[in-house]
Design an enzyme around this catalytic site. Structure first.
Site, PDB file in Angstrom:
ATOM      1  N   HIS A  18       0.836  -1.202   0.000  1.00 59.34           N
ATOM      2  CA  HIS A  18       0.000   0.000   0.000  1.00 59.34           C
ATOM      3  C   HIS A  18       0.874   1.257   0.000  1.00 59.34           C
ATOM      4  O   HIS A  18       0.614   2.221  -0.728  1.00 59.34           O
ATOM      5  CB  HIS A  18      -0.891   0.027   1.254  1.00 59.34           C
ATOM      6  CG  HIS A  18      -1.899  -1.079   1.338  1.00 59.34           C
ATOM      7  ND1 HIS A  18      -2.099  -1.820   2.478  1.00 59.34           N
ATOM      8  CD2 HIS A  18      -2.765  -1.586   0.417  1.00 59.34           C
ATOM      9  CE1 HIS A  18      -3.060  -2.717   2.281  1.00 59.34           C
ATOM     10  NE2 HIS A  18      -3.466  -2.605   1.029  1.00 59.34           N
ATOM     11  N   LYS A  42     -19.069  -5.037  10.797  1.00 61.43           N
ATOM     12  CA  LYS A  42     -17.866  -5.863  10.599  1.00 61.43           C
ATOM     13  C   LYS A  42     -16.652  -5.041  10.996  1.00 61.43           C
ATOM     14  O   LYS A  42     -16.277  -4.099  10.301  1.00 61.43           O
ATOM     15  CB  LYS A  42     -17.787  -6.254   9.105  1.00 61.43           C
ATOM     16  CG  LYS A  42     -17.096  -7.580   8.846  1.00 61.43           C
ATOM     17  CD  LYS A  42     -17.150  -7.952   7.376  1.00 61.43           C
ATOM     18  CE  LYS A  42     -15.840  -7.664   6.711  1.00 61.43           C
ATOM     19  NZ  LYS A  42     -15.891  -7.546   5.274  1.00 61.43           N
ATOM     20  N   ARG A  91      -2.362  -6.406  -8.304  1.00 64.51           N
ATOM     21  CA  ARG A  91      -1.287  -7.385  -8.120  1.00 64.51           C
ATOM     22  C   ARG A  91      -1.379  -8.519  -9.128  1.00 64.51           C
ATOM     23  O   ARG A  91      -0.392  -8.926  -9.705  1.00 64.51           O
ATOM     24  CB  ARG A  91      -1.365  -7.974  -6.696  1.00 64.51           C
ATOM     25  CG  ARG A  91      -0.890  -7.048  -5.629  1.00 64.51           C
ATOM     26  CD  ARG A  91      -1.366  -7.497  -4.274  1.00 64.51           C
ATOM     27  NE  ARG A  91      -2.817  -7.433  -4.178  1.00 64.51           N
ATOM     28  CZ  ARG A  91      -3.519  -7.693  -3.091  1.00 64.51           C
ATOM     29  NH1 ARG A  91      -2.904  -8.061  -1.997  1.00 64.51           N
ATOM     30  NH2 ARG A  91      -4.824  -7.587  -3.086  1.00 64.51           N
ATOM     31  N   SER A 129      -2.650  -7.725   3.158  1.00 61.10           N
ATOM     32  CA  SER A 129      -3.025  -7.522   4.568  1.00 61.10           C
ATOM     33  C   SER A 129      -3.370  -8.851   5.215  1.00 61.10           C
ATOM     34  O   SER A 129      -3.042  -9.086   6.379  1.00 61.10           O
ATOM     35  CB  SER A 129      -4.233  -6.589   4.672  1.00 61.10           C
ATOM     36  OG  SER A 129      -3.923  -5.319   4.181  1.00 61.10           O
TER      37      SER A 129
END
Ligand code: ADP
Length: 153
Positions: A18, A42, A91, A129
């Site tokens: 990032h 969430k 990616r 992540s």
């Protein structure tokens, strides 16, 4: 016209991938808003305020990088902050397929906002992540995968 880009994501946590996207994009925009999307039902793995503070500290010396959060649609947030670009990193082919659909839907809903994609630097293709969370959960060393001046504390 001020060129403002929103870089949306959960950044749970913010990784070296990032950081690379933000640093490489900065010459193209006047301002980049790193926008932590969240959902009240969430909560994420790391606390949202902590996640935001880590990134705030990381870019404390760069006034053109702003840290913010939002709920709801990214394009509504773009309207709210007067942003004309959405920034996303790519990616893999899987990222591309996912991003293509969202980018095209966003373009239909809000034609004046352009999505701008940056290919990941090859050395960061495998960084995500979710992998950082997994290593962290089992007490492993995540330092190679998060920005050099950031610690998950
Ligand atoms: P989301 O929850 O929206 O997928 P993430 O926080 O996982 O958000 O990622 C935000 C953006 O950063 C996405 O565009 C994602 O493709 C991109 N990204 C994630 N990891 C990398 C990486 N290693 N290199 C380049 N871009 C990345």
């Amino acid at each position: 016209m001020t060129k403002t880009a929103v870089f949306p994501g959960s950044f749970d946590p913010f990784t070296i991938g990032h950081e690379d996207v933000v640093i490489r994009s900065l010459p193209l925009f006047d301002k980049i808003i790193i926008a932590f999307g969240y959902n009240s039902s969430k909560s994420g793995f790391f606390d949202l305020e902590k996640r935001m503070n880590w990134v705030r500290q990381l870019f404390a010396e760069e006034p053109r990088i702003i840290i913010d959060s939002y709920q709801g649609l990214t394009i509504d947030f773009c309207k709210l902050v007067n942003a004309n670009f959405i920034l996303r990193g790519l990616r893999t082919a899987a990222d591309f397929e996912y991003e293509r659909a969202i980018g095209q839907i966003n373009k239909t809903m809000q034609p004046e906002v352009e999505t701008f994609f940056l290919l990941t630097s090859p050395q960061y293709t495998a960084v995500s992540s979710s992998i950082v969370r997994e290593i962290f959960r089992y007490g492993g060393d995540v330092s190679k995968f998060i920005p050099a001046n950031m610690s998950l504390e």
